[in-house]
Design a protein around this motif. Structure first.
Motif, PDB file in Angstrom:
ATOM      1  N   UNK A   5      -7.602 101.632 -11.730  1.00  0.00           N
ATOM      2  CA  UNK A   5      -8.810 102.404 -12.001  1.00  0.00           C
ATOM      3  C   UNK A   5      -9.813 102.280 -10.858  1.00  0.00           C
ATOM      4  N   UNK A   6      -9.343 101.840  -9.708  1.00  0.00           N
ATOM      5  CA  UNK A   6     -10.256 101.563  -8.577  1.00  0.00           C
ATOM      6  C   UNK A   6     -11.213 102.710  -8.284  1.00  0.00           C
ATOM      7  N   UNK A   7     -10.693 103.923  -8.254  1.00  0.00           N
ATOM      8  CA  UNK A   7     -11.543 105.082  -7.920  1.00  0.00           C
ATOM      9  C   UNK A   7     -12.586 105.346  -8.999  1.00  0.00           C
TER      10      UNK A   7
ATOM     11  N   UNK B 136     -13.947 102.734 -10.789  1.00  0.00           N
ATOM     12  CA  UNK B 136     -14.736 101.522 -10.974  1.00  0.00           C
ATOM     13  C   UNK B 136     -14.276 100.603 -12.096  1.00  0.00           C
ATOM     14  N   UNK B 137     -13.041 100.779 -12.566  1.00  0.00           N
ATOM     15  CA  UNK B 137     -12.561  99.948 -13.674  1.00  0.00           C
ATOM     16  C   UNK B 137     -11.206  99.321 -13.323  1.00  0.00           C
ATOM     17  N   UNK B 138     -10.690  98.506 -14.230  1.00  0.00           N
ATOM     18  CA  UNK B 138      -9.418  97.850 -13.944  1.00  0.00           C
ATOM     19  C   UNK B 138      -8.230  98.812 -13.974  1.00  0.00           C
TER      20      UNK B 138
ATOM     21  N   UNK C 281     -22.579  98.800 -14.833  1.00  0.00           N
ATOM     22  CA  UNK C 281     -22.161  99.559 -13.654  1.00  0.00           C
ATOM     23  C   UNK C 281     -20.770 100.173 -13.859  1.00  0.00           C
TER      24      UNK C 281
ATOM     25  N   UNK D 192     -19.879 104.288 -13.791  1.00  0.00           N
ATOM     26  CA  UNK D 192     -18.939 105.002 -12.923  1.00  0.00           C
ATOM     27  C   UNK D 192     -18.042 105.885 -13.783  1.00  0.00           C
TER      28      UNK D 192
END
Lengths: 397, 397
Positions: free
Chosen positions: A225-227, A229-231, A271, A275
């Motif tokens: 989930x980088x793009x 903002x999550x795992x 945060x 996102x």
């Protein structure tokens, strides 16, 4: 005429007895009426002083200003509570003390997710593990490609350009999953070494893996989930990396893990939700790890009173607003401030309390400028899963 | 015809000698030519195997596949380096080894921010400090209102509704600043107690305050960046909470602090930049704290070679691409992966190296699916400030 509050410091009592004020407060659902006198809770008195120009005096006619009254009722996170109370009231809605909880309200519900399951063929998987940056590379083109196309494990070629390159790259979650569930071998590392390397970068790795494995076994697909903002980002059962017509499928959900033992600054926590919200994904929260202690309440007992939760919230219904006289509360408010820490355990506990009481949880986060953001916590049922998950939605009451 | 790479394990040499391949590699700016033979760097050999179907053999004609070659040249964060190298090459651009740095390129620049300064009138400020949730409340309506309207300290009334209430609420940064620079007194706490309470919630409080104070003294206004996922939002000198015509002014910048002594997961770090980007704010990075050791390089010395930085990047120029034969490099690449930790010290050091070499820093972050996101680091000069700040821009090369 301004409301006059009589303060008795010894008894810690805030009372209003002037008839006109009393009837105005009754109409506004403030305090408790006792023999023609309204007894206010401290947050209510502070609000009336702040917003409605109320004046507060003791019996010797010393004036108590906002800070004096607050000082007399000092308590934990007093201002976060007050500012969130104020915000709710400023919206024309009613908030009452949690001590008034007197029944199981049955006003919470759970969202059902589809069910599925993972069915894997037998492969002879061999990869090399790069312990320092946590990838496994399979350089057998045919195997890597099939694993990718059929089950969406790893990234074959490049992201959104599978034809660029012939390697398959697995992240640490995929690596451990394929070792455990598809008999993958690594030429240079054991299962224990993979776990050890991953924990070195990410102390919570096994908790995150627990969540990854749980969804994957139910047929869901999880990728980074980088793009967002999550795992993880999440696809429902049946998803594949590309559609027949060459269109990309877009995930609609992201999954973020907040292990019970973790503590996080509220601002950092918010945060991640922000996102997800900005890219229009549903934020799914997982709280992995063992619960500290299981409390059992018998069905017929009155629901246990909350020690963490702050206010009983009445919302809107049928064009009007709900109130304690004619309706039932809708939410329990958990008042938090930007600079505060929250623990996974504490949040799980608040959710559990709401479930018992039959109301939904509303997180009210007060930023340093006292602007309040609300997040609504909704339970999810994933058939076959042993865990509980929650959708967290940004909410404008 | 596929490129054939000759591998000599003992010498750790990767060479290409077949004339047609040699000329294709020369044109593509791969490796170094020595007596008609191209000597490849490991990343280049891996790339040719992965993408251009190159085959690699030792003198006994044993084939070395991707993982075999990688194993022979094992190094720290090898795959993060390789995947970012691959991404740059896949874009048709040229990346070379940092060992080729041979001059000061003079291709970096700094952005100038406006200058100003804070001029405060004398006030008699008295507040009550709420240590548990870090607010100071001033309940003197006239003073609080003026402080807010003239200097935008605190929040008078409610956020975007100053008429709602008559309290002024200061956050911990404003509280400490007004104690130090406007002689504010607290009825229930000393300066030391404020610092102690703030550090309890936020170990880095004094580092963040250092940044807050620095900008504030230069006339900038900083308020919470909570809604934008950062520590502060920033207004240029002269900003006030509302314009004459009642319009809200919008901040264009957010400031985030990454103290030198901190370590952060790249994914968490990138999340803050991502929120700022999604709301179209410029992300300003501050790296407070003392540098570990000051290195001094004399002007005429060759620039020190980087140990942290990964590649020398050529970009685009005049409709074409830059290359080592006719042009100069533009950036230095710092290759990172999603699951890696980065320290404030390490980042400050990379920025410092780039400054010495006269190139701009490009952070290349490789996510678990090997998709690369680039962030460009640009120095900011704030007249009068003792600190350095950086704009971090999302970049699509």
């Amino acid at each position: 005429m301004a409301i006059k509050i009589d303060f008795t410091p010894k008894k810690k009592q805030l009372a209003v007895s002037e008839p006109e004020s009393v009837s105005s407060l009754v109409n506004g659902h403030y305090g408790n009426m006792l023999k023609g006198v309204i007894h206010l809770f401290p947050d209510e008195a502070l609000y009336l002083i702040d917003i409605r120009n109320a004046k507060c005096f003791d019996s010797s006619l010393n004036e108590y200003r906002f800070n004096n009254v607050a000082a007399a009722f000092e308590r934990k996170k007093q201002m976060a509570r007050y500012f969130t109370y104020k915000d709710w009231r400023d919206r024309g809605l009613i908030a009452r003390q949690v001590s008034e909880i007197c029944e199981r309200y049955g006003r919470n519900s759970a969202k059902k997710y589809p069910n599925g399951s993972l069915k894997m063929d037998r492969y002879a998987l061999l990869g090399r593990f790069y312990a320092d940056d946590l990838w496994t590379v399979i350089d057998d083109e045919a195997v890597g490609k099939e694993l990718y196309e059929r089950h969406w494990f790893g990234q074959f070629g490049s992201y959104k350009a599978e034809q660029r390159g012939k390697l398959s790259k697995l992240d640490a979650y995929e690596t451990l999953f394929l070792i455990r569930h598809a008999n993958m071998k690594l030429e240079n590392a054991s299962e224990a070494e993979v776990i050890c390397a991953a924990k070195r970068q990410h102390a919570d790795f096994l908790h995150l893996y627990e969540v990854y494995e749980d969804w994957r076994l139910q047929g869901f697909v999880l990728k980074t989930g980088f793009k967002f903002g999550t795992h993880f980002r999440l696809y429902f059962p049946g998803a594949s990396p590309s559609r027949a017509d060459g269109e990309w499928i877009h995930s609609k959900h992201v999954v973020h893990c907040f292990p019970r033992a973790s503590k996080l600054l509220i601002s950092e926590w918010a945060r991640a939700i922000r996102v997800a919200h900005s890219v229009k994904k549903t934020f799914v929260l997982a709280i992995p790890g063992e619960a500290k202690k299981k409390r059992t309440t018998k069905k017929k007992e009155a629901p246990q009173l909350s020690t963490t939760l702050d206010f009983l919230l009445y919302h809107r219904a049928g064009g009007g607003i709900e109130n304690p006289k004619t309706g039932k509360p809708r939410y329990l408010m958990f008042s938090l401030s930007e600079e505060e820490h929250i623990g996974g355990e504490e949040l799980a506990d608040a959710i559990e309390q709401c479930k018992r009481i039959g109301l939904e949880l509303l997180l009210a986060i007060c930023d340093r400028e006292t602007s309040v953001t609300y997040y609504h916590v909704k339970r999810i049922e994933v058939p076959g899963s042993k865990h509980e998950y929650y959708e967290i939605e940004w909410n404008q009451p």
